[in-house]
Enzyme design. Structure first.
Site: not given
Ligand code: AMP
Length: 397
Positions: A35, A354, A377
Site C-alpha cells: 500500500r 476480498g 468494500g
C-alpha cells in the site's frame, strides 16, 4: 474537476489522503508495504511539480485515542527509504504542532501526519475536524480507494474546503478507470463470475450486473441456496434459508434480461469441513445428508472455462470453493487460470473483492489479470452501482 496530471502544484501544500493501513508485526515492522508503494506515484508527482505533500492516513483500529501500536511513526523509515528523502512526522494530525510543521515545509519536503483515527471525529465525518485538517494545505488529493465508501472527515468532508483545488490521486483514478470500463463500456461477451460464501453479501452486485452481463457464473457457498431453492438435495452444505425466494427471483430476473446463468452441475463434497475429510464428486443437487459441497466439480470447471475463454470482459468476485484448503482449491485455481488465459488472448479482466484477490495472490497469477482492485468494500459498493461519498466529494461541487 481538477486532474493530478495537469494541476499546478508549484509552491503548494497538498493534503493527500493515502492508505497506509499496512500490516505490522509485534516489533512494529512492516510485513507488506504494497500500500505504501501504491501511493508513491501520486506523492512523487506532487514533489516533481514543486509541491509539498502532507500525508494523512489511518492505521489499524485504535479506540479513538493515542495508542502506540497504531502510530504512523512506524511507517516513517520505510516511506523515507522508498521516497529517497527523509519524511517529517507530526505527532498529531491536527493542532498547533501540525500547523507549524506544515507551514514551515519547503519544496521537496514531505510531512506525514499521525493516525487520523486517534480522533473519533475522523470516522464521524466531523466538519470542525475536517476544517482543522484543511487549514494545513492549499490543495487536497484523495488517493485512498479502500476508504472511499466511507464519509469520513479525511476522505469526504475535507474536500468541501478545496472547491477549486481537489482531485483524485493516480490510485483512485486507475481504480475508477477500470471499474467504469467494466460497468459502462464493456466489450461483449461480458461474463461475471460471482463466488464466495453468501448470496446475501452479493445480492446488490448481482442485481446491478444482471443489467449489464451476458453470462453470470455462480460458484462458492452461495450455490447451495440456489440449488435448494430449485428443489435439489444439498445435504449439509452452506445455505441461507431466508434467501431461497430471493435466489429464485434472481434467476427469473436473469431470464428476463437474457442473461445466461451458469450454475455448477457437479461438485466436490466432503464429510467434514476439513482438508482431511473424505471427498467425492456428485451432481450438485444430489448431496447425501452429512456431506457438504465445498468446491465445484470437473464438469463445471470445463463449462466455466469455455465461457471464460469466449468472453471479452470478465469480472471476478469471490472464490469458487473453500480455496484455503488444498482439497477444495481446484475450482478457484482453474477459474483463475482460465481468466489468465483469456486475458492473454486479449480479454479485459477485473478481479476484486476480498477473497478472490487473496486467491489470485495464492496462485501467483496477479500479473496475469487485467486489473486487480485494491479496495474490497469500496469496489463492491461501486460495482453495486452506488455512489461512493469519497468519489462524489471530488467529482461534484
Ligand atoms: P466472500 O468473502 O464472500 O468472497 O467469501 C469467501 C469465503 O467463502 C472463503 O473463505 C471460502 O472458503 C468460502 N467458501 C467458498 N465456497 C464455499 C463453500 N462451498 N462452502 C463454504 N464456504 C465456502
Amino acid at each position: 474537476m481538477k486532474n493530478i496530471d495537469t494541476y499546478d502544484f508549484n509552491g503548494k501544500r497538498v493534503l493527500v489522503r493515502v492508505d497506509f493501513n499496512v500490516p505490522l508485526n509485534d516489533k512494529f515492522e512492516i510485513t507488506d508495504d504494497t500500500r505504501i508503494r501504491a501511493a508513491l506515484p501520486t506523492i512523487n508527482r506532487i514533489l516533481e511539480g514543486g509541491g509539498m505533500p502532507i500525508l494523512m492516513s489511518h492505521l489499524g483500529r485504535p479506540k479513538d485515542a493515542y495508542d502506540e501500536r497504531f502510530s504512523l511513526k512506524h511507517i516513517v523509515p520505510r516511506l523515507s527509504e522508498l521516497l529517497g528523502r527523509e519524511v517529517k512526522f507530526a505527532p498529531d494530525c491536527v493542532g498547533p504542532v501540525a500547523e507549524e510543521m506544515a507551514a514551515s515545509l519547503k519544496p521537496g519536503e514531505v510531512l506525514l501526519l499521525e493516525n487520523l483515527r486517534f480522533h473519533p471525529e475522523e470516522k464521524k465525518g466531523d466538519e470542525q475536524f475536517a476544517a482543522q485538517l484543511a487549514k494545513l494545505a492549499d490543495a487536497y488529493v484523495n488517493d485512498a480507494f479502500g476508504t472511499a465508501h466511507r464519509a469520513h472527515a479525511s476522505t469526504t468532508v475535507v474536500a468541501k474546503f478545496f472547491p477549486e483545488d481537489k482531485m483524485f490521486g493516480y490510485l483512485i483514478e486507475n481504480e475508477l478507470k477500470h471499474m467504469d470500463k467494466v460497468l459502462h463500456n464493456p466489450e461483449h461477451p461480458f461474463t461475471a463470475i460471482m463466488g464466495g460464501a453468501k448470496v446475501s453479501d452479493k445480492i446488490l452486485i448481482i442485481e446491478n450486473l444482471l443489467e449489464r452481463v451476458d453470462n453470470l457464473v455462480i460458484g462458492g457457498g452461495m450455490v447451495y441456496t440456489f440449488v435448494k431453492a430449485r428443489g435439489g438435495k444439498i445435504g449439509n452444505s452452506l445455505v441461507e434459508e431466508d434467501k431461497l425466494d430471493l435466489a429464485l427471483h434472481l434467476l427469473d430476473k436473469a431470464k428476463e434480461k437474457n442473461v445466461k446463468v451458469i450454475l455448477p452441475v457437479d461438485n466436490v463434497i466432503a464429510d467434514a469441513f476439513s482438508n482431511d475429510a473424505n471427498t467425492r464428486i456428485t451432481p450438485v443437487d444430489e448431496i447425501p445428508d452429512g456431506w457438504m459441497g465445498l468446491d465445484v466439480g470437473p464438469e463445471t470447471i470445463k463449462q466455466v472455462r469455455e465461457v471464460i475463454l469466449n468472453s471479452k470482459t470478465i469480472l471476478w468476485n469471490g472464490p469458487m470453493g473453500v480455496f484455503e484448503m488444498e482439497k477444495f482449491a481446484e475450482g478457484t485455481k482453474q477459474v483463475a487460470l482460465a481468466i489468465a488465459e483469456a486475458t492473454e488472448k486479449g480479454a479485459f479482466s477485473l478481479v476484486g473483492g476480498g477473497d478472490s484477490v487473496a486467491a489470485v495472490n495464492k496462485f501467483n497469477l496477479k500479473d496475469k489479470m487485467g486489473y486487480v482492485s485494491t479496495g474490497g468494500g469500496a469496489m463492491m459498493e461501486y460495482m453495486e452501482g452506488k455512489e461512493l461519498p469519497g468519489i462524489k466529494a471530488i467529482r461534484e461541487g
